[in-house]
Design a protein around this motif. Sequence first.
Motif, PDB file in Angstrom:
ATOM      1  N   ALA A 116     -55.207   0.095  -6.919  1.00  0.00           N
ATOM      2  CA  ALA A 116     -54.808  -0.629  -8.131  1.00  0.00           C
ATOM      3  C   ALA A 116     -55.759  -0.310  -9.288  1.00  0.00           C
ATOM      4  CB  ALA A 116     -54.758  -2.130  -7.857  1.00  0.00           C
ATOM      5  N   ASN A 117     -57.042  -0.191  -8.992  1.00  0.00           N
ATOM      6  CA  ASN A 117     -58.021   0.160 -10.025  1.00  0.00           C
ATOM      7  C   ASN A 117     -57.781   1.561 -10.585  1.00  0.00           C
ATOM      8  OD1 ASN A 117     -59.246  -2.325  -9.737  1.00  0.00           O
ATOM      9  ND2 ASN A 117     -60.845  -1.559  -8.364  1.00  0.00           N
ATOM     10  N   ASN A 118     -57.075   2.390  -9.817  1.00  0.00           N
ATOM     11  CA  ASN A 118     -56.721   3.744 -10.259  1.00  0.00           C
ATOM     12  C   ASN A 118     -55.316   3.803 -10.857  1.00  0.00           C
ATOM     13  OD1 ASN A 118     -58.821   5.968  -9.637  1.00  0.00           O
ATOM     14  ND2 ASN A 118     -58.929   4.594  -7.879  1.00  0.00           N
ATOM     15  N   GLY A 119     -54.705   2.646 -11.097  1.00  0.00           N
ATOM     16  CA  GLY A 119     -53.421   2.597 -11.785  1.00  0.00           C
ATOM     17  C   GLY A 119     -52.196   2.500 -10.895  1.00  0.00           C
ATOM     18  N   LEU A 120     -52.373   2.466  -9.582  1.00  0.00           N
ATOM     19  CA  LEU A 120     -51.227   2.300  -8.687  1.00  0.00           C
ATOM     20  C   LEU A 120     -50.869   0.817  -8.635  1.00  0.00           C
ATOM     21  CD1 LEU A 120     -52.197   4.853  -5.889  1.00  0.00           C
ATOM     22  CD2 LEU A 120     -50.879   5.229  -7.989  1.00  0.00           C
ATOM     23  N   VAL A 121     -49.625   0.514  -8.280  1.00  0.00           N
ATOM     24  CA  VAL A 121     -49.149  -0.861  -8.427  1.00  0.00           C
ATOM     25  C   VAL A 121     -48.663  -1.475  -7.110  1.00  0.00           C
ATOM     26  CG1 VAL A 121     -48.507  -0.484 -10.843  1.00  0.00           C
ATOM     27  CG2 VAL A 121     -46.804  -0.116  -9.056  1.00  0.00           C
ATOM     28  N   VAL A 167     -43.756  12.262  -3.037  1.00  0.00           N
ATOM     29  CA  VAL A 167     -43.866  11.891  -4.451  1.00  0.00           C
ATOM     30  C   VAL A 167     -44.992  10.869  -4.652  1.00  0.00           C
ATOM     31  CG1 VAL A 167     -42.671  10.801  -6.392  1.00  0.00           C
ATOM     32  CG2 VAL A 167     -41.459  12.426  -4.927  1.00  0.00           C
ATOM     33  N   LEU A 168     -45.059   9.859  -3.798  1.00  0.00           N
ATOM     34  CA  LEU A 168     -46.120   8.864  -3.924  1.00  0.00           C
ATOM     35  C   LEU A 168     -47.494   9.490  -3.755  1.00  0.00           C
ATOM     36  CD1 LEU A 168     -43.657   6.823  -3.485  1.00  0.00           C
ATOM     37  CD2 LEU A 168     -45.398   5.329  -2.560  1.00  0.00           C
ATOM     38  N   VAL A 171     -46.237  20.407   7.929  1.00  0.00           N
ATOM     39  CA  VAL A 171     -46.879  19.092   7.943  1.00  0.00           C
ATOM     40  C   VAL A 171     -45.811  18.010   7.836  1.00  0.00           C
ATOM     41  CG1 VAL A 171     -48.411  17.529   6.655  1.00  0.00           C
ATOM     42  CG2 VAL A 171     -49.017  19.954   6.893  1.00  0.00           C
ATOM     43  N   MET A 172     -45.943  17.000   8.684  1.00  0.00           N
ATOM     44  CA  MET A 172     -45.134  15.780   8.549  1.00  0.00           C
ATOM     45  C   MET A 172     -46.063  14.709   7.998  1.00  0.00           C
ATOM     46  SD  MET A 172     -42.196  14.197   8.834  1.00  0.00           S
ATOM     47  CE  MET A 172     -41.157  15.122   9.967  1.00  0.00           C
ATOM     48  N   LEU A 173     -45.630  14.078   6.921  1.00  0.00           N
ATOM     49  CA  LEU A 173     -46.416  13.078   6.209  1.00  0.00           C
ATOM     50  C   LEU A 173     -45.748  11.716   6.327  1.00  0.00           C
ATOM     51  CD1 LEU A 173     -48.590  12.363   4.004  1.00  0.00           C
ATOM     52  CD2 LEU A 173     -46.879  13.072   2.318  1.00  0.00           C
ATOM     53  N   ASP A 174     -46.539  10.678   6.508  1.00  0.00           N
ATOM     54  CA  ASP A 174     -46.009   9.317   6.430  1.00  0.00           C
ATOM     55  C   ASP A 174     -47.050   8.441   5.736  1.00  0.00           C
ATOM     56  OD1 ASP A 174     -43.720   7.480   7.384  1.00  0.00           O
ATOM     57  OD2 ASP A 174     -45.547   6.371   7.865  1.00  0.00           O
ATOM     58  N   LEU A 175     -46.567   7.585   4.858  1.00  0.00           N
ATOM     59  CA  LEU A 175     -47.426   6.655   4.137  1.00  0.00           C
ATOM     60  C   LEU A 175     -47.001   5.230   4.443  1.00  0.00           C
ATOM     61  CD1 LEU A 175     -47.319   8.250   0.563  1.00  0.00           C
ATOM     62  CD2 LEU A 175     -48.932   8.758   2.400  1.00  0.00           C
ATOM     63  N   GLU A 176     -47.945   4.329   4.438  1.00  0.00           N
ATOM     64  CA  GLU A 176     -47.656   2.902   4.398  1.00  0.00           C
ATOM     65  C   GLU A 176     -48.122   2.436   3.035  1.00  0.00           C
ATOM     66  OE1 GLU A 176     -45.745   1.564   6.549  1.00  0.00           O
ATOM     67  OE2 GLU A 176     -45.849   3.254   7.943  1.00  0.00           O
ATOM     68  N   THR A 177     -47.261   1.699   2.352  1.00  0.00           N
ATOM     69  CA  THR A 177     -47.500   1.377   0.947  1.00  0.00           C
ATOM     70  C   THR A 177     -47.277  -0.106   0.661  1.00  0.00           C
ATOM     71  OG1 THR A 177     -45.213   1.749   0.276  1.00  0.00           O
ATOM     72  CG2 THR A 177     -46.661   3.688   0.343  1.00  0.00           C
ATOM     73  N   MET A 178     -47.631  -0.492  -0.533  1.00  0.00           N
ATOM     74  CA  MET A 178     -47.395  -1.855  -1.014  1.00  0.00           C
ATOM     75  C   MET A 178     -46.329  -1.862  -2.101  1.00  0.00           C
ATOM     76  SD  MET A 178     -48.961  -4.222   0.510  1.00  0.00           S
ATOM     77  CE  MET A 178     -50.025  -4.167   1.929  1.00  0.00           C
ATOM     78  N   GLY A 179     -45.373  -0.943  -1.978  1.00  0.00           N
ATOM     79  CA  GLY A 179     -44.261  -0.865  -2.920  1.00  0.00           C
ATOM     80  C   GLY A 179     -43.395   0.326  -2.592  1.00  0.00           C
ATOM     81  N   VAL A 180     -42.268   0.424  -3.285  1.00  0.00           N
ATOM     82  CA  VAL A 180     -41.366   1.558  -3.074  1.00  0.00           C
ATOM     83  C   VAL A 180     -41.201   2.387  -4.346  1.00  0.00           C
ATOM     84  CG1 VAL A 180     -40.121   0.497  -1.158  1.00  0.00           C
ATOM     85  CG2 VAL A 180     -39.308   0.133  -3.495  1.00  0.00           C
ATOM     86  N   GLU A 181     -41.943   2.050  -5.380  1.00  0.00           N
ATOM     87  CA  GLU A 181     -41.921   2.830  -6.613  1.00  0.00           C
ATOM     88  C   GLU A 181     -42.818   4.052  -6.448  1.00  0.00           C
ATOM     89  OE1 GLU A 181     -39.847   2.091  -9.074  1.00  0.00           O
ATOM     90  OE2 GLU A 181     -39.197   0.380  -7.879  1.00  0.00           O
ATOM     91  N   SER A 182     -42.628   5.042  -7.305  1.00  0.00           N
ATOM     92  CA  SER A 182     -43.357   6.300  -7.168  1.00  0.00           C
ATOM     93  C   SER A 182     -44.853   6.182  -7.480  1.00  0.00           C
ATOM     94  CB  SER A 182     -42.731   7.367  -8.061  1.00  0.00           C
ATOM     95  OG  SER A 182     -42.858   7.002  -9.421  1.00  0.00           O
ATOM     96  N   ASN A 183     -45.263   5.047  -8.010  1.00  0.00           N
ATOM     97  CA  ASN A 183     -46.680   4.831  -8.323  1.00  0.00           C
ATOM     98  C   ASN A 183     -47.241   3.642  -7.541  1.00  0.00           C
ATOM     99  OD1 ASN A 183     -45.180   2.914  -9.731  1.00  0.00           O
ATOM    100  ND2 ASN A 183     -46.572   2.902 -11.494  1.00  0.00           N
ATOM    101  N   SER A 184     -46.740   3.438  -6.340  1.00  0.00           N
ATOM    102  CA  SER A 184     -47.159   2.288  -5.522  1.00  0.00           C
ATOM    103  C   SER A 184     -48.516   2.508  -4.867  1.00  0.00           C
ATOM    104  CB  SER A 184     -46.121   2.022  -4.432  1.00  0.00           C
ATOM    105  OG  SER A 184     -44.911   1.594  -5.002  1.00  0.00           O
ATOM    106  N   VAL A 185     -49.171   1.402  -4.590  1.00  0.00           N
ATOM    107  CA  VAL A 185     -50.413   1.387  -3.827  1.00  0.00           C
ATOM    108  C   VAL A 185     -50.145   1.977  -2.448  1.00  0.00           C
ATOM    109  CG1 VAL A 185     -52.026  -0.177  -2.640  1.00  0.00           C
ATOM    110  CG2 VAL A 185     -51.448  -0.561  -5.061  1.00  0.00           C
ATOM    111  N   ILE A 186     -51.025   2.860  -1.995  1.00  0.00           N
ATOM    112  CA  ILE A 186     -50.933   3.463  -0.661  1.00  0.00           C
ATOM    113  C   ILE A 186     -51.998   2.832   0.222  1.00  0.00           C
ATOM    114  CG2 ILE A 186     -51.136   5.600   0.670  1.00  0.00           C
ATOM    115  CD1 ILE A 186     -50.275   7.102  -1.896  1.00  0.00           C
TER     116      ILE A 186
END
Length: 176
Positions: free
Chosen positions: A55-60, A115-116, A8-23
Amino acid sequence: MDPKNIQVMLDLETMGVESNSVICSIGAVKFDVRRGPDDPFIDEFYTTIDAEDCANNGLVFSQTTIDWWKKQPKEVLAQLRKDTVPLRTALEKFTSWFGPRSLPVWGCGAGFDNVLLENAYKAIGEVRPWVPWDDRCYRTVKNLIMITPPKREGTYHNALDDARYQTKHLLMMLHS
């Protein structure tokens, strides 16, 4: 097709680069690692996720990343806001698509996509559908085997288009 060759190749678009960022979106393709880059795909997955629900689930959110997105083409950002689903729904859909057995999962960066996504699963109290030793890093291979990448197809920063492109590039490198 031999099941042990499926990855599997995975790619995410996120609202941050930290490990707990919004996806904002998940794009993934299943491919046969033995096939060449011309016809590797077996199946694909794409979903957009409600950022506020993340964000309501704790992602930032990261203001730096939000500012970066504001400089991207408006149609790309519009894709991230189209047909969004709650985080739990997105991850349940991904788990269903992934299947019951662990597969090698490639992400772009040893500490990013995989990781995200793992941390998003933790945020909803669930476990990712692959085991830790199946983590793979496309960026590492790209930096070790420097060959001319394939012609870009699709839209930059569309998670599914990026996953397809990364898969083709990875297979070019592995088969070179």
